[in-house]
Scaffold this active site. Structure first.
Site, mmCIF file in Angstrom:
data_model
loop_
_atom_site.group_PDB
_atom_site.id
_atom_site.type_symbol
_atom_site.label_atom_id
_atom_site.label_comp_id
_atom_site.label_asym_id
_atom_site.label_seq_id
_atom_site.Cartn_x
_atom_site.Cartn_y
_atom_site.Cartn_z
ATOM 1 C CE LYS A 194 -3.483 2.839 2.777
ATOM 2 N NZ LYS A 194 -5.005 2.846 3.578
ATOM 3 N NE ARG A 204 -5.626 9.942 2.595
ATOM 4 C CZ ARG A 204 -4.635 9.649 2.791
ATOM 5 N NH1 ARG A 204 -4.105 10.991 2.113
ATOM 6 N NH2 ARG A 204 -3.571 8.637 2.286
ATOM 7 C CE LYS A 216 -3.581 7.806 6.239
ATOM 8 N NZ LYS A 216 -4.986 6.913 5.919
ATOM 9 C CD GLU A 232 5.122 -4.246 4.007
ATOM 10 O OE1 GLU A 232 4.894 -4.898 4.804
ATOM 11 O OE2 GLU A 232 5.721 -3.420 4.417
ATOM 12 C CE LYS A 247 -5.473 1.985 -0.286
ATOM 13 N NZ LYS A 247 -6.321 1.859 0.820
ATOM 14 C CB SER A 273 -11.409 6.953 -4.040
ATOM 15 O OG SER A 273 -10.012 7.252 -3.478
ATOM 16 C CE1 TYR A 312 -14.871 2.821 -3.191
ATOM 17 C CE2 TYR A 312 -12.786 2.942 -4.684
ATOM 18 C CZ TYR A 312 -13.996 3.160 -3.899
ATOM 19 O OH TYR A 312 -12.867 3.069 -2.473
HETATM 20 C C1 PBG Z 1 -6.497 3.802 5.302
HETATM 21 C C2 PBG Z 1 -7.543 3.299 3.952
HETATM 22 C C3 PBG Z 1 -7.149 4.336 2.757
HETATM 23 C C4 PBG Z 1 -8.213 3.773 2.195
HETATM 24 C C5 PBG Z 1 -8.683 2.369 2.225
HETATM 25 N N1 PBG Z 1 -8.217 2.245 3.475
HETATM 26 C C6 PBG Z 1 -6.858 5.691 2.033
HETATM 27 C C7 PBG Z 1 -6.052 6.072 3.025
HETATM 28 O O1 PBG Z 1 -4.651 5.187 3.607
HETATM 29 O O2 PBG Z 1 -6.017 6.687 3.645
HETATM 30 C C8 PBG Z 1 -8.286 4.601 0.234
HETATM 31 C C9 PBG Z 1 -9.158 3.605 -0.573
HETATM 32 C C10 PBG Z 1 -9.665 4.500 -1.529
HETATM 33 O O3 PBG Z 1 -8.909 5.523 -2.041
HETATM 34 O O4 PBG Z 1 -10.630 4.421 -2.793
HETATM 35 N N2 PBG Z 1 -6.898 2.653 6.613
#
Ligand code: PBG
Length: 323
Positions: A194, A204, A216, A232, A247, A273, A312
């Site tokens: 990730k 968010r 982050k 990982e 991701k 997203s 989505y």
């Molecule tokens: C955080 C989390 C995120 C997403 C899923 N779980 C974003 C982040 O790390 O702030 C993002 C999914 C998306 O953008 O569709 N635990």
């Protein structure tokens, strides 16, 4: 010319026979945002066509998804600030509307495969995935919180846990918590690679979960790194992950292909997203053909090696297939 590759493209029957990659609703996991309350279906401004749902209306939506062949869903909770605190206590509170939704959905639709989110950020007043102390994101101190959250979700009937936090050692920690409580059948889909990505913006917005300060980057991966994804993946698999996820997906197809080649468990991809928002926006302006672009994007993730895709676009794609 002895060899003419175009001969194998000369008609639909031959093209279908030599087609290398297949994409169907079976490969898709559809994300939903859940809010407490009744009668709520609130569109997310930066992610049009996607909503914050209250459980009553979500149940109807799930039924309509089942009709087009979708049967795997991932659920994210959107909380008012008043329910957030530094230690994410609401995530395992008994009257928690998210846990209630898991119980209700699994009772109404036992055939649904339901995946959760295991991370502090939707519940954290700091907007981080770990416990914060003096500006630092603590790793080991976060694990027991994730453990309580995961156990509560398992008790509510979740099929797959989705640890999305990127704390070290959390897969083994969660696996041990589950097994000690006899939840040996609950699966774990690790958010393995990730990345610290700008593609999460609309998500968010949906959860109002952006970090209150900092970023982050001390826990999510550097977008410049590919080999680190292998480390990982090795750790998550050793620690008991049933699936490993990459991701975002579209800007990280090389990482999907790399992990698929170097690992032994199914690989999934999160078409996040921001990736979808760009497509909605361009299609809305008439600059691209939505249906063709969505199909091509999802196919690219399958071609890269993803067994499953969180997207989505899932319901729109399922509807294209029905036509
Ligand atoms: C955080 C989390 C995120 C997403 C899923 N779980 C974003 C982040 O790390 O702030 C993002 C999914 C998306 O953008 O569709 N635990």
């Amino acid at each position: 010319m002895l060899i003419r590759p175009r001969r194998n493209r000369k008609n639909p029957a031959i093209r279908a026979m030599v087609e290398e990659t297949h994409l169907s609703v079976d490969h898709l996991i559809y994300p939903f945002f859940l809010v407490d309350g009744k009668g709520i279906q609130q569109e997310i401004a930066s992610l049009p066509k996607n909503y914050r749902w209250s459980l009553d209306l979500l149940l109807k939506e799930l039924e309509s998804c089942l009709h087009v062949g979708l049967n795997k869903f991932v659920l994210f909770p959107a909380l008012p600030d008043a329910l957030k605190d530094a230690t994410a206590t609401y995530s395992y509170a008994e009257d928690n509307f998210y846990l209630e939704a898991i119980r209700t959905i699994k009772t109404h639709f036992p055939e649904i495969v339901l995946m959760s989110d295991v991370a502090m950020d939707p519940y954290s007043s700091d907007g981080h995935d770990g416990l914060v102390s003096e500006g630092k994101i603590l790793n080991d101190e976060t694990l027991p919180i994730l453990g309580k959250m995961a156990l509560a979700q398992a008790q509510a009937g979740i099929d797959i846990l989705g640890p999305s936090d990127m704390m070290d050692g959390r897969i083994a920690y969660l696996r041990n918590v589950l097994d000690a409580a006899s939840f040996t059948d609950v699966s774990i889909m690790a958010y393995t690679a990730k990345y610290a990505s700008a593609f999460y913006g609309p998500f968010r917005d949906a959860l109002n979960s952006a970090p209150k300060y900092g970023d982050k980057k001390t826990y999510q991966m550097n977008p410049a790194n590919r080999r680190e994804a292998l480390l990982e993946a090795q750790l998550d698999i050793e620690e008991g992950a049933d699936f490993i996820m990459v991701k975002p997906a579209l800007a990280y197809l090389d990482v999907i292909a790399y992990l698929k080649e170097t690992s032994s468990v199914p690989v999934t991809a999160y078409n996040v997203s921001g990736e979808c928002a760009m497509v909605y926006a361009a299609a809305d302006k008439g600059w691209i053909d939505y249906e063709s672009i969505v199909s091509e994007i999802l196919l690219s993730m399958r071609r890269a090696g993803a067994n499953g895709i969180l997207s989505y676009f899932a319901k729109d794609f399922a509807n294209f297939l029905k036509k």
